[in-house]
Scaffold this motif. Structure first.
Motif, PDB file in Angstrom:
ATOM      1  N   SER A   1      49.934   3.887  30.915  1.00 14.78           N
ATOM      2  CA  SER A   1      49.378   4.880  29.995  1.00 14.78           C
ATOM      3  C   SER A   1      50.482   5.367  29.072  1.00 14.78           C
ATOM      4  CB  SER A   1      48.802   6.072  30.763  1.00 14.78           C
ATOM      5  OG  SER A   1      49.844   6.823  31.371  1.00 14.78           O
ATOM      6  N   ALA A   2      50.054   6.006  27.993  1.00 16.25           N
ATOM      7  CA  ALA A   2      51.020   6.627  27.089  1.00 16.25           C
ATOM      8  C   ALA A   2      51.767   7.740  27.813  1.00 16.25           C
ATOM      9  CB  ALA A   2      50.317   7.176  25.847  1.00 16.25           C
ATOM     10  N   ASP A   3      51.049   8.480  28.669  1.00 13.68           N
ATOM     11  CA  ASP A   3      51.688   9.556  29.437  1.00 13.68           C
ATOM     12  C   ASP A   3      52.817   9.029  30.315  1.00 13.68           C
ATOM     13  OD1 ASP A   3      50.142  11.658  28.501  1.00 13.68           O
ATOM     14  OD2 ASP A   3      48.773  11.644  30.214  1.00 13.68           O
ATOM     15  N   ARG A   4      52.587   7.904  30.966  1.00 10.68           N
ATOM     16  CA  ARG A   4      53.617   7.338  31.844  1.00 10.68           C
ATOM     17  C   ARG A   4      54.834   6.913  31.026  1.00 10.68           C
ATOM     18  NH1 ARG A   4      54.771   5.618  36.914  1.00 10.68           N
ATOM     19  NH2 ARG A   4      55.796   3.599  37.158  1.00 10.68           N
ATOM     20  N   LEU A   5      54.598   6.287  29.876  1.00  9.97           N
ATOM     21  CA  LEU A   5      55.693   5.866  29.019  1.00  9.97           C
ATOM     22  C   LEU A   5      56.520   7.068  28.561  1.00  9.97           C
ATOM     23  CD1 LEU A   5      57.203   3.693  27.353  1.00  9.97           C
ATOM     24  CD2 LEU A   5      55.558   4.165  25.522  1.00  9.97           C
ATOM     25  N   THR A   6      55.857   8.095  28.053  1.00  5.77           N
ATOM     26  CA  THR A   6      56.600   9.249  27.552  1.00  5.77           C
ATOM     27  C   THR A   6      57.256  10.037  28.678  1.00  5.77           C
ATOM     28  OG1 THR A   6      54.548  10.543  27.429  1.00  5.77           O
ATOM     29  CG2 THR A   6      55.283   9.443  25.408  1.00  5.77           C
ATOM     30  N   SER A   7      56.627  10.027  29.839  1.00 10.57           N
ATOM     31  CA  SER A   7      57.240  10.673  30.997  1.00 10.57           C
ATOM     32  C   SER A   7      58.570   9.997  31.335  1.00 10.57           C
ATOM     33  CB  SER A   7      56.278  10.602  32.181  1.00 10.57           C
ATOM     34  OG  SER A   7      56.884  11.104  33.340  1.00 10.57           O
ATOM     35  N   LYS A   8      58.564   8.681  31.337  1.00 12.49           N
ATOM     36  CA  LYS A   8      59.787   7.923  31.629  1.00 12.49           C
ATOM     37  C   LYS A   8      60.850   8.166  30.565  1.00 12.49           C
ATOM     38  CE  LYS A   8      58.329   5.780  35.337  1.00 12.49           C
ATOM     39  NZ  LYS A   8      58.954   5.937  36.628  1.00 12.49           N
ATOM     40  N   ILE A   9      60.458   8.146  29.298  1.00  8.60           N
ATOM     41  CA  ILE A   9      61.412   8.346  28.202  1.00  8.60           C
ATOM     42  C   ILE A   9      62.106   9.702  28.331  1.00  8.60           C
ATOM     43  CG2 ILE A   9      61.572   8.737  25.701  1.00  8.60           C
ATOM     44  CD1 ILE A   9      59.455   6.517  25.410  1.00  8.60           C
ATOM     45  N   SER A  10      61.355  10.703  28.784  1.00  5.40           N
ATOM     46  CA  SER A  10      61.946  12.042  28.923  1.00  5.40           C
ATOM     47  C   SER A  10      62.749  12.195  30.210  1.00  5.40           C
ATOM     48  CB  SER A  10      60.858  13.112  28.842  1.00  5.40           C
ATOM     49  OG  SER A  10      60.016  13.048  29.968  1.00  5.40           O
ATOM     50  N   GLY A  11      62.813  11.127  31.020  1.00  6.73           N
ATOM     51  CA  GLY A  11      63.656  11.146  32.214  1.00  6.73           C
ATOM     52  C   GLY A  11      62.930  11.407  33.508  1.00  6.73           C
ATOM     53  N   ASN A  12      61.646  11.695  33.462  1.00  8.62           N
ATOM     54  CA  ASN A  12      60.876  12.006  34.658  1.00  8.62           C
ATOM     55  C   ASN A  12      60.620  10.735  35.464  1.00  8.62           C
ATOM     56  OD1 ASN A  12      59.251  13.160  36.585  1.00  8.62           O
ATOM     57  ND2 ASN A  12      57.565  13.631  35.194  1.00  8.62           N
ATOM     58  N   GLY A  13      61.303  10.567  36.581  1.00  3.65           N
ATOM     59  CA  GLY A  13      61.138   9.399  37.431  1.00  3.65           C
ATOM     60  C   GLY A  13      61.685   8.122  36.809  1.00  3.65           C
TER      61      GLY A  13
ATOM     62  N   ILE B   1      64.016   2.311  20.228  1.00  4.87           N
ATOM     63  CA  ILE B   1      64.092   1.569  21.481  1.00  4.87           C
ATOM     64  C   ILE B   1      65.365   0.727  21.550  1.00  4.87           C
ATOM     65  CG2 ILE B   1      62.934  -0.200  22.877  1.00  4.87           C
ATOM     66  CD1 ILE B   1      61.514   2.648  22.598  1.00  4.87           C
ATOM     67  N   VAL B   2      65.731   0.109  20.431  1.00  2.00           N
ATOM     68  CA  VAL B   2      66.893  -0.790  20.440  1.00  2.00           C
ATOM     69  C   VAL B   2      68.201  -0.080  20.107  1.00  2.00           C
ATOM     70  CG1 VAL B   2      65.476  -2.803  19.893  1.00  2.00           C
ATOM     71  CG2 VAL B   2      66.612  -1.572  18.040  1.00  2.00           C
ATOM     72  N   SER B   3      68.139   1.204  19.760  1.00  7.20           N
ATOM     73  CA  SER B   3      69.360   1.937  19.413  1.00  7.20           C
ATOM     74  C   SER B   3      70.231   2.166  20.636  1.00  7.20           C
ATOM     75  CB  SER B   3      69.007   3.296  18.794  1.00  7.20           C
ATOM     76  OG  SER B   3      68.578   4.192  19.806  1.00  7.20           O
ATOM     77  N   SER B   4      71.486   2.451  20.400  1.00 10.17           N
ATOM     78  CA  SER B   4      72.378   2.743  21.520  1.00 10.17           C
ATOM     79  C   SER B   4      71.994   4.052  22.201  1.00 10.17           C
ATOM     80  CB  SER B   4      73.828   2.781  21.056  1.00 10.17           C
ATOM     81  OG  SER B   4      74.005   3.763  20.057  1.00 10.17           O
ATOM     82  N   ALA B   5      71.393   4.992  21.445  1.00  5.33           N
ATOM     83  CA  ALA B   5      70.953   6.255  22.041  1.00  5.33           C
ATOM     84  C   ALA B   5      69.788   6.014  22.995  1.00  5.33           C
ATOM     85  CB  ALA B   5      70.542   7.244  20.959  1.00  5.33           C
TER      86      ALA B   5
ATOM     87  N   TYR C   1      65.170  10.250  25.459  1.00  2.00           N
ATOM     88  CA  TYR C   1      64.964  11.223  24.393  1.00  2.00           C
ATOM     89  C   TYR C   1      64.303  12.441  25.006  1.00  2.00           C
ATOM     90  CZ  TYR C   1      65.931   7.378  21.213  1.00  2.00           C
ATOM     91  OH  TYR C   1      66.525   6.331  20.562  1.00  2.00           O
ATOM     92  N   GLY C   2      64.871  13.603  24.776  1.00  2.00           N
ATOM     93  CA  GLY C   2      64.323  14.841  25.313  1.00  2.00           C
ATOM     94  C   GLY C   2      62.955  15.140  24.730  1.00  2.00           C
ATOM     95  N   SER C   3      62.106  15.782  25.526  1.00  2.00           N
ATOM     96  CA  SER C   3      60.721  16.024  25.111  1.00  2.00           C
ATOM     97  C   SER C   3      60.608  16.932  23.885  1.00  2.00           C
ATOM     98  CB  SER C   3      59.904  16.595  26.266  1.00  2.00           C
ATOM     99  OG  SER C   3      60.465  17.811  26.708  1.00  2.00           O
ATOM    100  N   GLY C   4      61.648  17.623  23.497  1.00  2.00           N
ATOM    101  CA  GLY C   4      61.596  18.457  22.297  1.00  2.00           C
ATOM    102  C   GLY C   4      62.155  17.787  21.058  1.00  2.00           C
ATOM    103  N   SER C   5      62.577  16.530  21.173  1.00  2.00           N
ATOM    104  CA  SER C   5      63.216  15.857  20.037  1.00  2.00           C
ATOM    105  C   SER C   5      62.203  15.198  19.107  1.00  2.00           C
ATOM    106  CB  SER C   5      64.203  14.802  20.543  1.00  2.00           C
ATOM    107  OG  SER C   5      63.499  13.716  21.130  1.00  2.00           O
ATOM    108  N   ASP C   6      62.613  15.002  17.855  1.00  6.87           N
ATOM    109  CA  ASP C   6      61.783  14.282  16.885  1.00  6.87           C
ATOM    110  C   ASP C   6      61.528  12.850  17.346  1.00  6.87           C
ATOM    111  OD1 ASP C   6      61.633  16.498  15.231  1.00  6.87           O
ATOM    112  OD2 ASP C   6      63.167  15.769  13.844  1.00  6.87           O
ATOM    113  N   GLU C   7      62.537  12.237  17.967  1.00  8.06           N
ATOM    114  CA  GLU C   7      62.390  10.862  18.445  1.00  8.06           C
ATOM    115  C   GLU C   7      61.290  10.777  19.503  1.00  8.06           C
ATOM    116  OE1 GLU C   7      66.619  11.422  17.042  1.00  8.06           O
ATOM    117  OE2 GLU C   7      65.266  12.553  18.329  1.00  8.06           O
ATOM    118  N   TYR C   8      61.318  11.712  20.436  1.00  4.48           N
ATOM    119  CA  TYR C   8      60.295  11.752  21.479  1.00  4.48           C
ATOM    120  C   TYR C   8      58.919  11.958  20.845  1.00  4.48           C
ATOM    121  CZ  TYR C   8      57.597  13.262  25.525  1.00  4.48           C
ATOM    122  OH  TYR C   8      56.637  13.378  26.487  1.00  4.48           O
TER     123      TYR C   8
END
Length: 178
Positions: free
Chosen positions: A138-150, A90-94, A157-164
């Protein structure tokens, strides 16, 4: 079992990171299983942590006093995964989630206020912010946002990455807590 848990389990099963669902687990069992999944993604097994082997969390190899037993309590385990793995993403530059133009400010988007590693008590404050966000959304909403959806900030982080996968398993384990 919540839909998000089934989807996560199905995806992890397809990747060979966990076994098939045989029975519906209690929430604390699910949190423990998800902790094991996160450790698997990290490249650590439960014995690796205890024995000081593998990954960046290994011990010094000395007297064994630095070795840490994995937590047995699901709440403690979920917090440990956050502290060891999720917060750094979360705090990384990536990840870039804590910049002042995004979630690093009062009135942050979605009500998710996060703190940079330079701020005192940031790990605890971020952990509490995520618990509140996942509880309200929800966890779904959080991960959806992280993957760029909305997400106004785009893909973190892309949905296929280890970070995701690490963040997703952790977020779902938060929902599984009693």
């Amino acid at each position: 079992m919540p839909r998000s848990s089934l989807l996560l389990h199905a995806g992890l099963f397809a990747l060979g990171l966990c076994g098939p669902i045989i029975s519906i687990a209690e929430p604390t069992e699910m949190a423990s299983e998800l902790l094991e999944t996160v450790q698997s993604v990290r490249g650590l097994g439960a014995t690796s942590i205890k024995d000081g082997g593998g990954g960046s969390g290994g011990g010094s190899g000395g007297s064994g006093e630095d070795n840490v037993d994995p937590p047995n309590d699901p709440e403690t385990a979920v917090r440990q995964v956050y502290e060891d793995d999720v917060n750094q993403l979360i705090v990384s530059s990536a990840g870039g989630c804590t910049s002042s133009g995004c979630h690093g400010r009062a009135g942050a988007p979605g009500g998710l206020r996060l703190y940079s590693s330079a701020e005192a008590n940031s790990v605890n404050d971020n952990y509490q912010s995520f618990l509140k966000y996942i509880g309200a959304e929800s966890a779904d909403r959080l991960t959806s946002k992280i993957s760029g959806n909305g997400h106004g900030g785009g893909t973190r982080y892309g949905s296929g990455s280890d970070e995701y996968a690490t963040i997703e398993a952790w977020a779902v384990s938060v929902e599984a807590l009693p």
